[in-house]
Scaffold this motif. Structure first.
Motif, PDB file in Angstrom:
ATOM      1  N   PRO A  68     -40.419  50.516  50.532  1.00 41.07           N
ATOM      2  CA  PRO A  68     -41.548  49.854  49.884  1.00 41.07           C
ATOM      3  C   PRO A  68     -42.289  48.890  50.802  1.00 41.07           C
ATOM      4  O   PRO A  68     -41.712  47.941  51.339  1.00 41.07           O
ATOM      5  N   ILE A  96     -48.890  42.901  47.737  1.00 37.86           N
ATOM      6  CA  ILE A  96     -48.990  42.992  46.279  1.00 37.86           C
ATOM      7  C   ILE A  96     -50.433  43.225  45.874  1.00 37.86           C
ATOM      8  O   ILE A  96     -51.344  42.524  46.321  1.00 37.86           O
ATOM      9  N   LEU A 122     -41.049  39.455  46.204  1.00 34.11           N
ATOM     10  CA  LEU A 122     -41.692  40.539  46.959  1.00 34.11           C
ATOM     11  C   LEU A 122     -42.455  39.983  48.155  1.00 34.11           C
ATOM     12  O   LEU A 122     -42.394  40.527  49.264  1.00 34.11           O
ATOM     13  N   ALA A 177     -46.431  46.764  46.464  1.00 32.29           N
ATOM     14  CA  ALA A 177     -46.132  46.783  45.028  1.00 32.29           C
ATOM     15  C   ALA A 177     -47.443  46.645  44.275  1.00 32.29           C
ATOM     16  O   ALA A 177     -48.206  45.707  44.522  1.00 32.29           O
ATOM     17  N   GLN A 209     -42.996  38.199  41.974  1.00 29.21           N
ATOM     18  CA  GLN A 209     -43.954  38.342  43.071  1.00 29.21           C
ATOM     19  C   GLN A 209     -43.581  37.465  44.260  1.00 29.21           C
ATOM     20  O   GLN A 209     -43.778  37.855  45.413  1.00 29.21           O
ATOM     21  N   VAL A 213     -45.409  48.654  39.039  1.00 28.24           N
ATOM     22  CA  VAL A 213     -44.819  47.959  37.893  1.00 28.24           C
ATOM     23  C   VAL A 213     -45.770  48.112  36.714  1.00 28.24           C
ATOM     24  O   VAL A 213     -46.896  47.609  36.739  1.00 28.24           O
ATOM     25  N   VAL A 238     -34.544  44.115  42.475  1.00 25.14           N
ATOM     26  CA  VAL A 238     -35.323  44.174  43.706  1.00 25.14           C
ATOM     27  C   VAL A 238     -34.635  43.392  44.816  1.00 25.14           C
ATOM     28  O   VAL A 238     -34.595  43.832  45.981  1.00 25.14           O
ATOM     29  N   THR A 281     -44.559  52.900  48.037  1.00 19.17           N
ATOM     30  CA  THR A 281     -45.294  52.205  46.983  1.00 19.17           C
ATOM     31  C   THR A 281     -44.453  52.089  45.719  1.00 19.17           C
ATOM     32  O   THR A 281     -43.953  53.087  45.204  1.00 19.17           O
ATOM     33  N   MET A 282     -44.302  50.867  45.226  1.00 17.90           N
ATOM     34  CA  MET A 282     -43.633  50.630  43.949  1.00 17.90           C
ATOM     35  C   MET A 282     -44.675  50.172  42.940  1.00 17.90           C
ATOM     36  O   MET A 282     -45.481  49.286  43.227  1.00 17.90           O
TER      37      MET A 282
END
Length: 251
Positions: free
Chosen positions: A19, A123, A116, A22, A113, A198, A247, A195-196
């Motif tokens: 990843p 993001i 991440l 996100a 976030q 949500v 995560v 790519t993740m």
């Protein structure tokens, strides 16, 4: 989450999950705004002879507002509504929504976030909304985390969720940012396994799955988990904190 990743890689014959980006939906993911949307849809559409229930709002969540109106008009009024007419109807719906007040942030999403961002994952936000006030709020509330150059709204695509176009556009915008910063070499594009996504809604999950991204559903609404899994979610969580803990383990 490890099993979900393994199953995802096998499903698409991808070699690894790496990843770099996100992509977050907005309503029901960043903000607890769906009940305000539901009541706004119900009130505004009554003006035009369209009946929309709370569950309809969740069922169509993620689709561009204009497209939602056109689908409902076709189903209930038996006629096609032009883009201009639908845009005017959606403008009124947006006015009703604005009168509901400011929705709170979904618990735990800011901390997710931050995690991440700490791991240098870019993001972005991919939403079916086109309301400027909401987009500006994201950049304020998530300043320093959400990249302003990885924002996809209703104005960026002609086909919204459940088509893959919004998430393909999200990956395209993320590619430009990652190339500019040197994370991706020039000429190389961000891949689905990098790519993740949500999401919280079936149409959004379908869009992300159609783009072959690793698709995480956080069930913040009234729909059964099975609905999100059947739509194509690779894994379903119930809170952002559950996702954050998962995560942290995989990163």
């Amino acid at each position: 989450m490890y099993k979900a990743i393994d199953d995802y890689l096998k499903k698409y014959a991808f070699e690894h999950f790496e990843p770099l980006t996100a992509l977050f939906d907005m309503d029901g993911v960043l903000y607890d705004s769906m009940w305000n949307h539901a009541s706004s849809w119900k009130e505004s559409m009554e003006r035009y002879g369209i009946h929309m229930t709370d569950m309809d709002a969740f069922r169509y969540e993620g689709m561009r507002g204009v497209e939602t109106i056109q689908v409902l008009a076709r189903e209930q009024l038996g006629r096609e509504v032009s883009d201009d007419e639908a845009a005017e109807m959606y403008r009124y719906k947006s006015e009703v929504y604005a009168s509901k007040g400011t929705a709170a942030m979904i618990p735990g999403v800011h901390q997710l976030q931050e995690t991440l961002h700490h791991h240098d994952i870019k993001i972005g936000v991919v939403t079916g909304s086109g309301q400027p006030t909401l987009i500006n709020r994201i950049l304020t509330d998530f300043d320093g985390m959400v990249s302003p150059d990885i924002m996809v709204t209703a104005h960026d695509v002609t086909q919204g969720k459940p088509q893959p176009d919004p998430y393909i556009m999200g990956m395209k915008k993320a590619t430009a940012v990652l190339q500019r910063e040197g994370t991706l070499p020039a000429g190389e594009t961000l891949k689905p396994w990098q790519t993740m996504v949500v999401e919280n809604a079936p149409l959004g999950v379908r869009a992300a799955a159609a783009a072959r991204c690793f698709t995480v559903a956080v069930n913040t609404g009234p729909l059964p988990d099975e609905v999100l899994a059947e739509a194509g979610a690779d894994i379903v969580f119930h809170t952002m904190d559950e996702l954050r803990q998962a995560v942290e383990k995989i990163l």
